[in-house]
Design a protein around this motif. Structure first.
Motif, PDB file in Angstrom:
ATOM      1  N   ALA A 134       4.012  11.255  -8.483  1.00  0.00           N
ATOM      2  CA  ALA A 134       3.366  11.751  -9.706  1.00  0.00           C
ATOM      3  C   ALA A 134       2.797  13.147  -9.471  1.00  0.00           C
ATOM      4  O   ALA A 134       2.857  14.013 -10.350  1.00  0.00           O
ATOM      5  CB  ALA A 134       2.263  10.791 -10.152  1.00  0.00           C
ATOM      6  N   LEU A 135       2.267  13.374  -8.266  1.00  0.00           N
ATOM      7  CA  LEU A 135       1.700  14.687  -7.935  1.00  0.00           C
ATOM      8  C   LEU A 135       2.759  15.784  -8.032  1.00  0.00           C
ATOM      9  O   LEU A 135       2.482  16.894  -8.485  1.00  0.00           O
ATOM     10  CB  LEU A 135       1.087  14.662  -6.531  1.00  0.00           C
ATOM     11  CG  LEU A 135       0.501  15.986  -6.020  1.00  0.00           C
ATOM     12  CD1 LEU A 135      -0.687  16.425  -6.878  1.00  0.00           C
ATOM     13  CD2 LEU A 135       0.069  15.847  -4.554  1.00  0.00           C
ATOM     14  N   LYS A 136       3.987  15.457  -7.625  1.00  0.00           N
ATOM     15  CA  LYS A 136       5.081  16.442  -7.654  1.00  0.00           C
ATOM     16  C   LYS A 136       5.359  16.937  -9.073  1.00  0.00           C
ATOM     17  O   LYS A 136       5.866  18.039  -9.252  1.00  0.00           O
ATOM     18  CB  LYS A 136       6.359  15.836  -7.059  1.00  0.00           C
ATOM     19  CG  LYS A 136       6.321  15.649  -5.550  1.00  0.00           C
ATOM     20  CD  LYS A 136       7.578  14.951  -5.071  1.00  0.00           C
ATOM     21  CE  LYS A 136       7.474  14.567  -3.604  1.00  0.00           C
ATOM     22  NZ  LYS A 136       8.623  13.757  -3.160  1.00  0.00           N
ATOM     23  N   THR A 137       5.060  16.106 -10.057  1.00  0.00           N
ATOM     24  CA  THR A 137       5.334  16.499 -11.448  1.00  0.00           C
ATOM     25  C   THR A 137       4.153  17.259 -12.069  1.00  0.00           C
ATOM     26  O   THR A 137       4.244  17.718 -13.201  1.00  0.00           O
ATOM     27  CB  THR A 137       5.633  15.258 -12.321  1.00  0.00           C
ATOM     28  OG1 THR A 137       4.450  14.443 -12.415  1.00  0.00           O
ATOM     29  CG2 THR A 137       6.763  14.439 -11.736  1.00  0.00           C
ATOM     30  N   SER A 138       3.064  17.372 -11.320  1.00  0.00           N
ATOM     31  CA  SER A 138       1.899  18.115 -11.823  1.00  0.00           C
ATOM     32  C   SER A 138       2.036  19.586 -11.444  1.00  0.00           C
ATOM     33  O   SER A 138       2.887  19.948 -10.638  1.00  0.00           O
ATOM     34  CB  SER A 138       0.602  17.549 -11.242  1.00  0.00           C
ATOM     35  OG  SER A 138       0.428  18.010  -9.913  1.00  0.00           O
ATOM     36  N   ASP A 160      -7.938  19.555  -5.883  1.00  0.00           N
ATOM     37  CA  ASP A 160      -7.389  18.978  -7.116  1.00  0.00           C
ATOM     38  C   ASP A 160      -6.274  17.978  -6.793  1.00  0.00           C
ATOM     39  O   ASP A 160      -6.166  16.923  -7.426  1.00  0.00           O
ATOM     40  CB  ASP A 160      -6.838  20.075  -8.033  1.00  0.00           C
ATOM     41  CG  ASP A 160      -7.938  20.959  -8.606  1.00  0.00           C
ATOM     42  OD1 ASP A 160      -9.108  20.511  -8.642  1.00  0.00           O
ATOM     43  OD2 ASP A 160      -7.633  22.092  -9.021  1.00  0.00           O
ATOM     44  N   LYS A 161      -5.459  18.329  -5.799  1.00  0.00           N
ATOM     45  CA  LYS A 161      -4.359  17.436  -5.407  1.00  0.00           C
ATOM     46  C   LYS A 161      -4.887  16.125  -4.823  1.00  0.00           C
ATOM     47  O   LYS A 161      -4.394  15.042  -5.152  1.00  0.00           O
ATOM     48  CB  LYS A 161      -3.452  18.133  -4.380  1.00  0.00           C
ATOM     49  CG  LYS A 161      -2.615  19.257  -4.964  1.00  0.00           C
ATOM     50  CD  LYS A 161      -1.737  19.874  -3.880  1.00  0.00           C
ATOM     51  CE  LYS A 161      -0.843  20.978  -4.434  1.00  0.00           C
ATOM     52  NZ  LYS A 161       0.028  21.550  -3.384  1.00  0.00           N
ATOM     53  N   ILE A 162      -5.893  16.229  -3.962  1.00  0.00           N
ATOM     54  CA  ILE A 162      -6.428  15.021  -3.325  1.00  0.00           C
ATOM     55  C   ILE A 162      -7.143  14.142  -4.342  1.00  0.00           C
ATOM     56  O   ILE A 162      -6.987  12.913  -4.338  1.00  0.00           O
ATOM     57  CB  ILE A 162      -7.339  15.395  -2.133  1.00  0.00           C
ATOM     58  CG1 ILE A 162      -6.477  15.968  -0.998  1.00  0.00           C
ATOM     59  CG2 ILE A 162      -8.135  14.189  -1.650  1.00  0.00           C
ATOM     60  CD1 ILE A 162      -7.225  16.455   0.212  1.00  0.00           C
ATOM     61  N   VAL A 163      -7.891  14.753  -5.254  1.00  0.00           N
ATOM     62  CA  VAL A 163      -8.552  13.978  -6.315  1.00  0.00           C
ATOM     63  C   VAL A 163      -7.495  13.326  -7.217  1.00  0.00           C
ATOM     64  O   VAL A 163      -7.649  12.165  -7.620  1.00  0.00           O
ATOM     65  CB  VAL A 163      -9.517  14.865  -7.132  1.00  0.00           C
ATOM     66  CG1 VAL A 163      -9.919  14.195  -8.443  1.00  0.00           C
ATOM     67  CG2 VAL A 163     -10.766  15.185  -6.307  1.00  0.00           C
ATOM     68  N   PHE A 164      -6.414  14.050  -7.516  1.00  0.00           N
ATOM     69  CA  PHE A 164      -5.323  13.499  -8.333  1.00  0.00           C
ATOM     70  C   PHE A 164      -4.754  12.243  -7.674  1.00  0.00           C
ATOM     71  O   PHE A 164      -4.556  11.210  -8.332  1.00  0.00           O
ATOM     72  CB  PHE A 164      -4.223  14.549  -8.511  1.00  0.00           C
ATOM     73  CG  PHE A 164      -3.037  14.067  -9.308  1.00  0.00           C
ATOM     74  CD1 PHE A 164      -2.963  14.295 -10.670  1.00  0.00           C
ATOM     75  CD2 PHE A 164      -1.983  13.399  -8.683  1.00  0.00           C
ATOM     76  CE1 PHE A 164      -1.866  13.849 -11.412  1.00  0.00           C
ATOM     77  CE2 PHE A 164      -0.896  12.943  -9.417  1.00  0.00           C
ATOM     78  CZ  PHE A 164      -0.828  13.174 -10.773  1.00  0.00           C
ATOM     79  N   ILE A 165      -4.478  12.326  -6.368  1.00  0.00           N
ATOM     80  CA  ILE A 165      -3.909  11.182  -5.647  1.00  0.00           C
ATOM     81  C   ILE A 165      -4.901  10.015  -5.631  1.00  0.00           C
ATOM     82  O   ILE A 165      -4.522   8.867  -5.886  1.00  0.00           O
ATOM     83  CB  ILE A 165      -3.492  11.588  -4.220  1.00  0.00           C
ATOM     84  CG1 ILE A 165      -2.224  12.442  -4.290  1.00  0.00           C
ATOM     85  CG2 ILE A 165      -3.255  10.367  -3.336  1.00  0.00           C
ATOM     86  CD1 ILE A 165      -1.769  13.024  -2.978  1.00  0.00           C
ATOM     87  N   ALA A 166      -6.171  10.307  -5.352  1.00  0.00           N
ATOM     88  CA  ALA A 166      -7.191   9.250  -5.343  1.00  0.00           C
ATOM     89  C   ALA A 166      -7.277   8.574  -6.711  1.00  0.00           C
ATOM     90  O   ALA A 166      -7.337   7.346  -6.814  1.00  0.00           O
ATOM     91  CB  ALA A 166      -8.547   9.833  -4.947  1.00  0.00           C
ATOM     92  N   SER A 173       0.839  -1.204   0.000  1.00  0.00           N
ATOM     93  CA  SER A 173       0.000   0.000   0.000  1.00  0.00           C
ATOM     94  C   SER A 173       0.868   1.245   0.000  1.00  0.00           C
ATOM     95  O   SER A 173       0.593   2.213  -0.719  1.00  0.00           O
ATOM     96  CB  SER A 173      -0.906   0.021   1.232  1.00  0.00           C
ATOM     97  OG  SER A 173      -1.730  -1.122   1.268  1.00  0.00           O
ATOM     98  N   SER A 174       1.921   1.213   0.799  1.00  0.00           N
ATOM     99  CA  SER A 174       2.814   2.360   0.877  1.00  0.00           C
ATOM    100  C   SER A 174       3.456   2.649  -0.478  1.00  0.00           C
ATOM    101  O   SER A 174       3.619   3.808  -0.868  1.00  0.00           O
ATOM    102  CB  SER A 174       3.898   2.111   1.933  1.00  0.00           C
ATOM    103  OG  SER A 174       4.733   3.229   2.044  1.00  0.00           O
ATOM    104  N   LYS A 175       3.794   1.589  -1.221  1.00  0.00           N
ATOM    105  CA  LYS A 175       4.382   1.779  -2.554  1.00  0.00           C
ATOM    106  C   LYS A 175       3.375   2.447  -3.488  1.00  0.00           C
ATOM    107  O   LYS A 175       3.741   3.300  -4.305  1.00  0.00           O
ATOM    108  CB  LYS A 175       4.830   0.429  -3.124  1.00  0.00           C
ATOM    109  CG  LYS A 175       6.043  -0.140  -2.413  1.00  0.00           C
ATOM    110  CD  LYS A 175       6.789  -1.215  -3.165  1.00  0.00           C
ATOM    111  CE  LYS A 175       5.999  -2.362  -3.642  1.00  0.00           C
ATOM    112  NZ  LYS A 175       6.794  -3.548  -4.002  1.00  0.00           N
ATOM    113  N   VAL A 176       2.098   2.062  -3.343  1.00  0.00           N
ATOM    114  CA  VAL A 176       1.037   2.673  -4.153  1.00  0.00           C
ATOM    115  C   VAL A 176       0.938   4.164  -3.847  1.00  0.00           C
ATOM    116  O   VAL A 176       0.896   5.008  -4.754  1.00  0.00           O
ATOM    117  CB  VAL A 176      -0.319   1.975  -3.883  1.00  0.00           C
ATOM    118  CG1 VAL A 176      -1.481   2.754  -4.483  1.00  0.00           C
ATOM    119  CG2 VAL A 176      -0.302   0.541  -4.435  1.00  0.00           C
ATOM    120  N   PHE A 177       0.915   4.523  -2.554  1.00  0.00           N
ATOM    121  CA  PHE A 177       0.802   5.924  -2.150  1.00  0.00           C
ATOM    122  C   PHE A 177       2.031   6.722  -2.588  1.00  0.00           C
ATOM    123  O   PHE A 177       1.922   7.870  -2.997  1.00  0.00           O
ATOM    124  CB  PHE A 177       0.625   6.053  -0.639  1.00  0.00           C
ATOM    125  CG  PHE A 177      -0.542   5.275  -0.107  1.00  0.00           C
ATOM    126  CD1 PHE A 177      -1.770   5.320  -0.727  1.00  0.00           C
ATOM    127  CD2 PHE A 177      -0.404   4.481   1.026  1.00  0.00           C
ATOM    128  CE1 PHE A 177      -2.845   4.594  -0.242  1.00  0.00           C
ATOM    129  CE2 PHE A 177      -1.473   3.752   1.512  1.00  0.00           C
ATOM    130  CZ  PHE A 177      -2.693   3.814   0.874  1.00  0.00           C
TER     131      PHE A 177
END
Length: 202
Positions: free
Chosen positions: A77-81, A88-94, A67-71
């Motif tokens: 990926a968020l850092k590159t957005s 928007d960030k939380i929806v992106f991660i979800a 799970s940690s690897k998934v997160f």
């Protein structure tokens, strides 16, 4: 010398986790013995007990680790957005996590069949020494957003409960709809949860 020993220990632990994942997802936990995990790993059975107390302990640590690897992938990926708004960030991660679970249905099945959503959630909230601490990432996102959020822990709890309780049936059984059809509804509700926890800054 110490560094090499630590690396060797970590490598053995990784090997045991990877082997257990393969056996648990192909044979099932009940039909998998510690002897089989050790033998398939090429590691002595006694060594297994240096890292794990029993096969349920390795199951829980395996789910937390995977799970940690998934997160971690999602937050990298968020850092590159170029997203700036908290929702928007939380929806992106979800969205990223859902796509990964869709691609790794063996992990999703393992979590679902073993009623270990609690372990999955703990990995998200707490992490471990070698895994990502998503709580810190989450708190940083809130701080950077400048939004006044009341009860941020409850907000995160509600989002995790929502995603975890809806995604596995949509991914594994396309019930009540498939994941692509579910996502717009899910993300709209996530945005609603965040909006309800925003408060005006003083």
């Amino acid at each position: 010398m110490g560094l090499k020993t630590d690396q060797n220990k970590q490598q053995k632990k990784e090997t045991l986790l990877n082997t257990a994942f393969h056996l648990f997802t192909t044979k099932g936990i009940n039909k998998t013995s510690i002897s089989e995990i050790a033998e398939a790993s090429g590691i002595a059975k006694g060594t297994f007990y240096l890292y794990f107390t029993d096969k349920y302990d390795i199951r829980n640590k395996l789910i937390a680790h995977e799970s940690s690897k998934v997160f971690k992938k999602a937050t990298e990926a968020l850092k590159t957005s170029d997203l700036t708004f908290l929702e928007d960030k939380i929806v992106f991660i979800a969205d990223h996590i859902l796509d990964q679970l869709y691609e790794n249905q063996a992990l999703l099945n393992l979590i679902n069949k073993n009623l270990s959503w609690g372990i999955f959630k703990n990995a998200l909230i707490q992490g471990s020494d070698e895994d990502i601490n998503f709580r810190a990432v989450y708190e940083q996102m809130i701080a950077e957003s400048g939004d006044g959020i009341h009860d941020p822990e409850i907000m995160l709890f509600l989002i995790i409960e929502l995603v975890s309780s809806t995604c596995y049936s949509a991914i594994l059984y396309e019930d009540p709809v498939n994941l692509a059809q579910l996502k717009p509804h899910l993300f709209e509700v996530i945005r609603g949860i965040i909006a309800s926890h925003k408060k005006p800054l003083p």
